[in-house]
Write an enzyme that holds these catalytic residues in place. Structure first.
Site, PDB file in Angstrom:
ATOM      1  CB  VAL A  85      -0.936   0.022   1.226  1.00  0.00           C
ATOM      2  CG1 VAL A  85      -1.988   1.116   1.053  1.00  0.00           C
ATOM      3  CG2 VAL A  85      -1.609  -1.337   1.434  1.00  0.00           C
ATOM      4  CG  HIS A  92      -8.847   5.346  -1.148  1.00  0.00           C
ATOM      5  ND1 HIS A  92      -9.425   6.553  -1.454  1.00  0.00           N
ATOM      6  CD2 HIS A  92      -9.771   4.393  -1.394  1.00  0.00           C
ATOM      7  CE1 HIS A  92     -10.664   6.328  -1.868  1.00  0.00           C
ATOM      8  NE2 HIS A  92     -10.889   5.034  -1.839  1.00  0.00           N
TER       9      HIS A  92
HETATM   10  N1  RBF Z   1      -4.782  -1.823  -2.805  1.00  0.00           N
HETATM   11  C1  RBF Z   1      -3.511  -2.129  -2.484  1.00  0.00           C
HETATM   12  O1  RBF Z   1      -3.203  -3.291  -2.226  1.00  0.00           O
HETATM   13  N2  RBF Z   1      -2.559  -1.135  -2.433  1.00  0.00           N
HETATM   14  C2  RBF Z   1      -2.834   0.174  -2.673  1.00  0.00           C
HETATM   15  O2  RBF Z   1      -1.901   1.005  -2.615  1.00  0.00           O
HETATM   16  C3  RBF Z   1      -4.170   0.517  -2.990  1.00  0.00           C
HETATM   17  N3  RBF Z   1      -4.500   1.832  -3.223  1.00  0.00           N
HETATM   18  C4  RBF Z   1      -5.781   2.124  -3.511  1.00  0.00           C
HETATM   19  C5  RBF Z   1      -6.135   3.475  -3.760  1.00  0.00           C
HETATM   20  C6  RBF Z   1      -7.429   3.806  -4.079  1.00  0.00           C
HETATM   21  C7  RBF Z   1      -7.763   5.240  -4.332  1.00  0.00           C
HETATM   22  C8  RBF Z   1      -8.422   2.774  -4.161  1.00  0.00           C
HETATM   23  C9  RBF Z   1      -9.865   3.101  -4.513  1.00  0.00           C
HETATM   24  C10 RBF Z   1      -8.093   1.462  -3.927  1.00  0.00           C
HETATM   25  C11 RBF Z   1      -6.774   1.113  -3.612  1.00  0.00           C
HETATM   26  N4  RBF Z   1      -6.411  -0.226  -3.409  1.00  0.00           N
HETATM   27  C12 RBF Z   1      -5.136  -0.531  -3.066  1.00  0.00           C
HETATM   28  C13 RBF Z   1      -7.380  -1.330  -3.659  1.00  0.00           C
HETATM   29  C14 RBF Z   1      -8.123  -1.799  -2.420  1.00  0.00           C
HETATM   30  O3  RBF Z   1      -7.263  -2.621  -1.629  1.00  0.00           O
HETATM   31  C15 RBF Z   1      -9.354  -2.635  -2.821  1.00  0.00           C
HETATM   32  O4  RBF Z   1      -8.953  -3.668  -3.680  1.00  0.00           O
HETATM   33  C16 RBF Z   1     -10.429  -1.811  -3.521  1.00  0.00           C
HETATM   34  O5  RBF Z   1     -10.755  -0.674  -2.758  1.00  0.00           O
HETATM   35  C17 RBF Z   1     -11.710  -2.661  -3.782  1.00  0.00           C
HETATM   36  O6  RBF Z   1     -12.256  -3.124  -2.548  1.00  0.00           O
END
Ligand code: RBF
Length: 162
Positions: A85, A92
């Site tokens: 992340v 987020h």
């Molecule tokens: N998932 C990750 O594993 N790493 C990230 O850095 C990450 N950044 C995200 C940023 C945004 C704006 C959104 C909407 C989602 C992100 N996600 C990320 C996905 C999140 O873990 C998940 O799969 C989605 O929100 C769908 O439930």
């Protein structure tokens, strides 16, 4: 294996013979997650562990759900979670990273199966690279593999119902 003051050491003689371990990993930031995966596989192989499953989920937010499903299967002694992340312009980062951490902790307490937190929660790509096979071989995936084995052995010793 990397060393450093801020990192846990592994107990002498730790081995994973006969343990069944599964990996749950996110597809977001896949290039870096792949580096964590390589580290985790190396860590498991070094300890003689059978990797019995490798499950992917869309993002780190989904990791706890999948970890719970795998942990409930009665087929695993430990689960390793891998994800990356990276802080962006939005909130987020906090939501995804905090919910992933909270969820993983809940799963291991609820199921009694150790779940290792091999997620990188970082400011930028540079930090992510440094912690996934960076200088000195620091790889959070490999560290999570050792944690999974150590905690599985601990659980075996103290939580056995035999
Ligand atoms: N998932 C990750 O594993 N790493 C990230 O850095 C990450 N950044 C995200 C940023 C945004 C704006 C959104 C909407 C989602 C992100 N996600 C990320 C996905 C999140 O873990 C998940 O799969 C989605 O929100 C769908 O439930």
């Amino acid at each position: 294996m990397a060393s450093g003051d801020d990192r846990a050491t592994t107990p002498d003689g730790l081995n994973g013979d006969g343990l069944r371990v599964a990996i749950v990993r996110a597809r977001w930031n896949a290039e870096i997650v792949d580096r964590l995966l390589e580290g985790a596989k190396r860590g498991l192989a070094d300890l003689g562990v059978d990797l019995i499953d490798d499950v992917t989920v869309p993002g780190s937010f989904e990791i706890p759900f999948a970890a719970q499903a795998v942990a409930c299967s009665d087929h695993v002694d430990a689960v390793i979670c891998l994800g990356v992340v990276i802080r962006g312009e939005t909130t987020h980062y906090e939501i995804v990273s905090e919910e992933a951490a909270r969820g993983v902790q809940q799963v291991q307490l609820k199921t009694g199966i150790p779940v290792a937190f091999g997620l990188l929660t970082v400011e930028n790509q540079e930090q992510a690279l440094a912690r996934s096979e960076g200088p000195g071989g620091h790889n959070v995936g490999e560290e999570a593999a050792l944690v999974a084995v150590e905690m599985a052995r601990l659980s075996e010793r103290w939580c056995s119902t035999d």
